[in-house]
Design an enzyme around this catalytic site. Structure first.
Site, PDB file in Angstrom:
ATOM      1  N   LYS A  97       0.807  -1.228   0.000  1.00  0.00           N
ATOM      2  CA  LYS A  97       0.000   0.000   0.000  1.00  0.00           C
ATOM      3  C   LYS A  97       0.840   1.277   0.000  1.00  0.00           C
ATOM      4  CE  LYS A  97      -4.523  -1.377   1.586  1.00  0.00           C
ATOM      5  NZ  LYS A  97      -4.351  -2.815   1.926  1.00  0.00           N
ATOM      6  N   GLU A 119     -10.313   7.636   4.193  1.00  0.00           N
ATOM      7  CA  GLU A 119     -10.973   6.768   5.162  1.00  0.00           C
ATOM      8  C   GLU A 119     -10.160   5.481   5.237  1.00  0.00           C
ATOM      9  OE1 GLU A 119     -12.291   7.186   2.066  1.00  0.00           O
ATOM     10  OE2 GLU A 119     -11.777   5.158   1.404  1.00  0.00           O
ATOM     11  N   SER A 384       1.676  -9.771  -1.068  1.00  0.00           N
ATOM     12  CA  SER A 384       1.381  -8.334  -0.957  1.00  0.00           C
ATOM     13  C   SER A 384       1.736  -7.738   0.398  1.00  0.00           C
ATOM     14  CB  SER A 384      -0.087  -8.070  -1.278  1.00  0.00           C
ATOM     15  OG  SER A 384      -0.926  -8.882  -0.469  1.00  0.00           O
TER      16      SER A 384
HETATM   17  C1  LIG Z   1      -5.171  -3.870   1.433  1.00  0.00           C
HETATM   18  C2  LIG Z   1      -4.431  -5.107   1.146  1.00  0.00           C
HETATM   19  C3  LIG Z   1      -4.798  -5.962   0.076  1.00  0.00           C
HETATM   20  C4  LIG Z   1      -6.001  -5.736  -0.776  1.00  0.00           C
HETATM   21  O1  LIG Z   1      -6.027  -4.539  -1.501  1.00  0.00           O
HETATM   22  P1  LIG Z   1      -5.805  -4.521  -3.081  1.00  0.00           P
HETATM   23  O2  LIG Z   1      -6.136  -3.126  -3.452  1.00  0.00           O
HETATM   24  O3  LIG Z   1      -6.737  -5.527  -3.681  1.00  0.00           O
HETATM   25  O4  LIG Z   1      -4.403  -4.882  -3.315  1.00  0.00           O
HETATM   26  C5  LIG Z   1      -4.006  -7.080  -0.183  1.00  0.00           C
HETATM   27  N1  LIG Z   1      -2.937  -7.378   0.583  1.00  0.00           N
HETATM   28  C6  LIG Z   1      -2.559  -6.589   1.626  1.00  0.00           C
HETATM   29  C7  LIG Z   1      -1.361  -6.995   2.418  1.00  0.00           C
HETATM   30  C8  LIG Z   1      -3.294  -5.441   1.943  1.00  0.00           C
HETATM   31  O5  LIG Z   1      -2.920  -4.680   2.984  1.00  0.00           O
END
Ligand SMILES: *Cc1c(COP(=O)(O)O)cnc(C)c1O
Length: 406
Positions: A97, A119, A384
């Protein structure tokens, strides 16, 4: 397959549409605010100074490039197909993010804004944005439902330590939907001096394309790293899809390649409406939060209640570009359940020494299934984020996972 340059040139169109999805459907009073952001981004994204500054930040502050890692032990347990991870869990703050928050912060700085407004639901976007605000010396105002504030205490603490003003939203259900309304109202009052920062490839134009562009470093790096490691492109890539930003970040660089691409949606407890948040799999076309896409709605056309074990994935819609890429059959969308995600969470921890976020665990779960089906070849998965935030919840509900061994 598509030609990547032609695709990037033609999509979205000047109104922010990817085919029939996207746009900016706004109350009259907010039209100029979003137009200002859109015009500024159009200019700034071509500026060498902006690009170089963002590159420097990525390297020195975020610790990019994040590595690509070959999961040899996990792969061996599954057969001959090889699983690789793009390690966004090693990005500063522990998830992807920050990639778009730093971009949004730099844009705000170039536009002469003083404040970042957003938000947050689970607090992940709030923490990443508060980090960007601290870096750029900007004010940060995070709207959060009172129910979520109580549930996500550690993230609220982080935001406050980073200097953000966390605004509790105490009307309605006191969760994400009310927080969105509250953040929009605050922006409306103050858009001359502030910028509204959306946390995924969602919302009115230009956010879906802008957040995608800021996340594209994931796939650009990973493609080069994978080629260097193996001499080949991966046969398949996959990522979890909540709003869709980490997925678009990985996918975009590979859209023009002979690579199978899979987005993995959260199936939660099962396919009954309310038990999952698999918007593309079970939803239909609609409009919410200022854009058109595929979404999960109740009988009145209102956003439906959704569930996922991963709080970052429980959103009742999906970025418009995903809806388009599904329609043209360039990306396939599959699902992983809460249970499958927990299984992957423990397996990656036990066999590779990496505790993934529950969101990322959905992509890993699907990659494990796919590896068994493919039998040979390679799969690149976007890890992610890291799972530190999830360990208490997982252990409370699933113990230490002895039964998830191979
Ligand atoms: C917020 C988040 C997601 C999901 O958000 P996307 O916009 O679909 O990427 C996925 N993995 C992590 C670690 C997150 O914090």
């Amino acid at each position: 397959m598509i030609d990547l340059n032609t695709y990037l040139r033609n999509f979205p169109d000047s109104n922010g549409y990817f085919g029939e999805y996207g746009g900016a459907i706004l109350p009259e009073a907010l039209v100029p605010a979003f137009k200002e952001v859109s015009d500024a981004y159009q200019t700034i994204c071509h500026s060498a100074q902006f690009i170089n500054e963002l590159r420097r930040i990525r390297k020195q502050f975020q610790g990019r490039p994040t590595p690509v890692y070959h999961c040899e032990r996990l792969s061996q347990k599954l057969g001959a197909c090889q699983i690789y991870l793009k390690r966004e869990d090693l990005n500063h703050t522990g998830a992807h993010k920050l990639n778009h928050c730093m971009g949004e912060g730099l844009l705000a700085k170039y536009m002469g804004k003083k404040k970042l407004i957003a938000e947050t639901g689970a607090g992940q976007h709030g923490v990443a944005l508060a980090t960007a605000a601290a870096f750029f010396g900007l004010e940060c105002e995070i709207h959060m439902g009172a129910v979520d504030i109580a549930k996500q205490a550690p993230n609220v603490t982080r935001m406050k330590i980073l200097g953000a003003n966390v605004v509790p939203v105490t009307h309605g259900l006191q969760t994400l939907k009310e927080a969105v309304d509250s953040a929009f109202q605050s922006y409306l009052k103050d858009y001359k001096d502030s910028i509204y920062c959306i946390g995924s490839v969602l919302g009115p134009h230009p956010f879906p394309v802008m957040v995608r562009d800021f996340q594209m470093c994931i796939g650009v790096e990973a493609r080069e790293q994978f080629l260097e490691m193996t001499g080949l492109l991966p046969d398949a890539i996959c990522a979890s899809v909540g709003g869709g930003s980490n997925a678009m970040g990985l996918f975009t660089a590979f859209l023009g390649d002979p690579v199978d691409i899979y987005g993995v949606e959260p199936l939660g407890k099962g396919p009954t409406l309310g038990d999952h948040s698999a918007s593309l799999t079970y939803g239909k076309k609609g409009m919410m939060h200022g854009f058109e896409s595929i979404m999960l709605t109740d009988e009145n056309g209102e956003p439906a209640p959704v569930h996922s074990i991963a709080s970052g994935l429980d959103y009742p819609s999906v970025g418009p570009e995903h809806a388009y890429l599904r329609d043209i059959n360039r990306v396939k969308y599959a699902t992983a359940s809460d249970k499958e995600a927990v299984d992957a969470f423990f397996k990656l921890s036990r066999y590779e020494g990496i505790i993934p976020a529950l969101e990322s665990s959905h992509a890993i779960a699907y990659a494990m299934k796919l590896a068994k089906e493919m039998k040979t070849g390679s799969i690149l998965v976007n890890c992610s984020g890291r799972g530190d935030k999830d360990v208490d919840y997982v252990v409370e509900n699933y113990g230490f996972g002895e039964e998830y061994a191979f």
